[in-house]
Design a protein around this motif. Structure first.
Motif, PDB file in Angstrom:
ATOM      1  N   SER A  38       1.121  -0.495  -0.001  1.00 47.71           N
ATOM      2  CA  SER A  38       0.161   0.188  -0.197  1.00 47.71           C
ATOM      3  C   SER A  38       1.024   1.329   0.127  1.00 47.71           C
ATOM      4  O   SER A  38       1.653   1.335   0.650  1.00 47.71           O
ATOM      5  N   ARG A  39       0.155   2.247  -0.384  1.00 50.16           N
ATOM      6  CA  ARG A  39       0.720   3.768  -0.043  1.00 50.16           C
ATOM      7  C   ARG A  39       1.379   3.724   0.869  1.00 50.16           C
ATOM      8  O   ARG A  39       2.582   4.520   1.283  1.00 50.16           O
ATOM      9  N   ARG A  40       0.792   3.662   1.836  1.00 53.29           N
ATOM     10  CA  ARG A  40       1.148   4.100   2.903  1.00 53.29           C
ATOM     11  C   ARG A  40       2.285   3.077   4.097  1.00 53.29           C
ATOM     12  O   ARG A  40       3.066   4.104   4.842  1.00 53.29           O
ATOM     13  N   LEU A  41       1.726   1.913   3.643  1.00 52.78           N
ATOM     14  CA  LEU A  41       3.959   1.225   3.744  1.00 52.78           C
ATOM     15  C   LEU A  41       4.424   1.760   3.669  1.00 52.78           C
ATOM     16  O   LEU A  41       5.612   1.611   4.149  1.00 52.78           O
TER      17      LEU A  41
ATOM     18  N   ARG B  75       5.075   4.384   2.555  1.00 47.96           N
ATOM     19  CA  ARG B  75       6.126   5.990   2.806  1.00 47.96           C
ATOM     20  C   ARG B  75       6.832   5.390   3.824  1.00 47.96           C
ATOM     21  O   ARG B  75       7.705   6.364   3.889  1.00 47.96           O
ATOM     22  N   LYS B  76       5.912   3.896   4.563  1.00 48.83           N
ATOM     23  CA  LYS B  76       6.533   4.192   5.773  1.00 48.83           C
ATOM     24  C   LYS B  76       8.535   3.551   5.549  1.00 48.83           C
ATOM     25  O   LYS B  76       9.033   3.145   6.372  1.00 48.83           O
TER      26      LYS B  76
ATOM     27  N   LYS C 239      10.551   6.168   5.003  1.00 50.03           N
ATOM     28  CA  LYS C 239      11.282   6.641   5.946  1.00 50.03           C
ATOM     29  C   LYS C 239      12.061   5.715   6.974  1.00 50.03           C
ATOM     30  O   LYS C 239      12.814   6.272   7.122  1.00 50.03           O
TER      31      LYS C 239
ATOM     32  N   GLU D 207      -2.283  -5.970   4.052  1.00 51.39           N
ATOM     33  CA  GLU D 207      -1.243  -4.753   4.452  1.00 51.39           C
ATOM     34  C   GLU D 207      -0.808  -5.485   5.879  1.00 51.39           C
ATOM     35  O   GLU D 207      -0.213  -5.257   6.513  1.00 51.39           O
TER      36      GLU D 207
ATOM     37  N   ASP E 137      -3.023   1.697  12.251  1.00 53.26           N
ATOM     38  CA  ASP E 137      -3.324   3.337  11.873  1.00 53.26           C
ATOM     39  C   ASP E 137      -2.413   4.025  12.796  1.00 53.26           C
ATOM     40  O   ASP E 137      -1.385   4.958  12.526  1.00 53.26           O
TER      41      ASP E 137
ATOM     42  N   PHE F  43       0.882   3.657  11.332  1.00 53.95           N
ATOM     43  CA  PHE F  43       1.118   4.562  10.499  1.00 53.95           C
ATOM     44  C   PHE F  43       1.576   6.277  10.853  1.00 53.95           C
ATOM     45  O   PHE F  43       2.429   6.793   9.677  1.00 53.95           O
ATOM     46  N   LEU F  44       1.148   6.129  12.074  1.00 55.61           N
ATOM     47  CA  LEU F  44       1.405   7.800  12.419  1.00 55.61           C
ATOM     48  C   LEU F  44       2.336   7.742  13.035  1.00 55.61           C
ATOM     49  O   LEU F  44       2.482   9.211  13.424  1.00 55.61           O
TER      50      LEU F  44
END
Length: 96
Positions: free
Chosen positions: A4-7, A9-10, A13, A40, A87, A90-91
């Motif tokens: 996923s996009r958020r994964l 990005r993590k 980082k 995910e 969540d 990811f935050l």
């Protein structure tokens, strides 16, 4: 399910020098062990227990192939509240 996009990005980082290799490893494990749909939750569990260490990614992927349920437990994503805990991860909040 692709990463996923958020994964992604993590991963970028947490693994600035190795993010492409980590994503590639996740895709490979997903194809080999889960028929292309690890989800995910499982892929994030690998990243969560790895704590930014690529060697720990390799160990977590081996652990996932052996028994993915134990990986979820180690990552703290085994219970009914796993979606909200994910969540939080990811935050950038520490899971307790």
């Amino acid at each position: 399910m692709p990463v996923s996009r958020r994964l992604a990005r993590k991963i970028e980082k947490d693994f600035p020098a190795d993010w492409e290799a980590v994503i590639s490893m996740l895709h490979e494990m997903e194809r080999e062990s889960f028929g292309g749909d690890a989800g995910e939750r499982l892929l994030a569990a690998v990243i969560l227990v790895s704590r930014g260490d690529i060697d720990r990614v390799v160990m977590a992927l081996e652990f996932m192939a052996e028994d993915w349920r134990d990986l979820l437990m180690d990552a703290g994503l085994e219970s009914e509240d796993w979606a909200s805990r994910l969540d939080e991860f990811f935050l950038g909040r520490e899971l307790t």
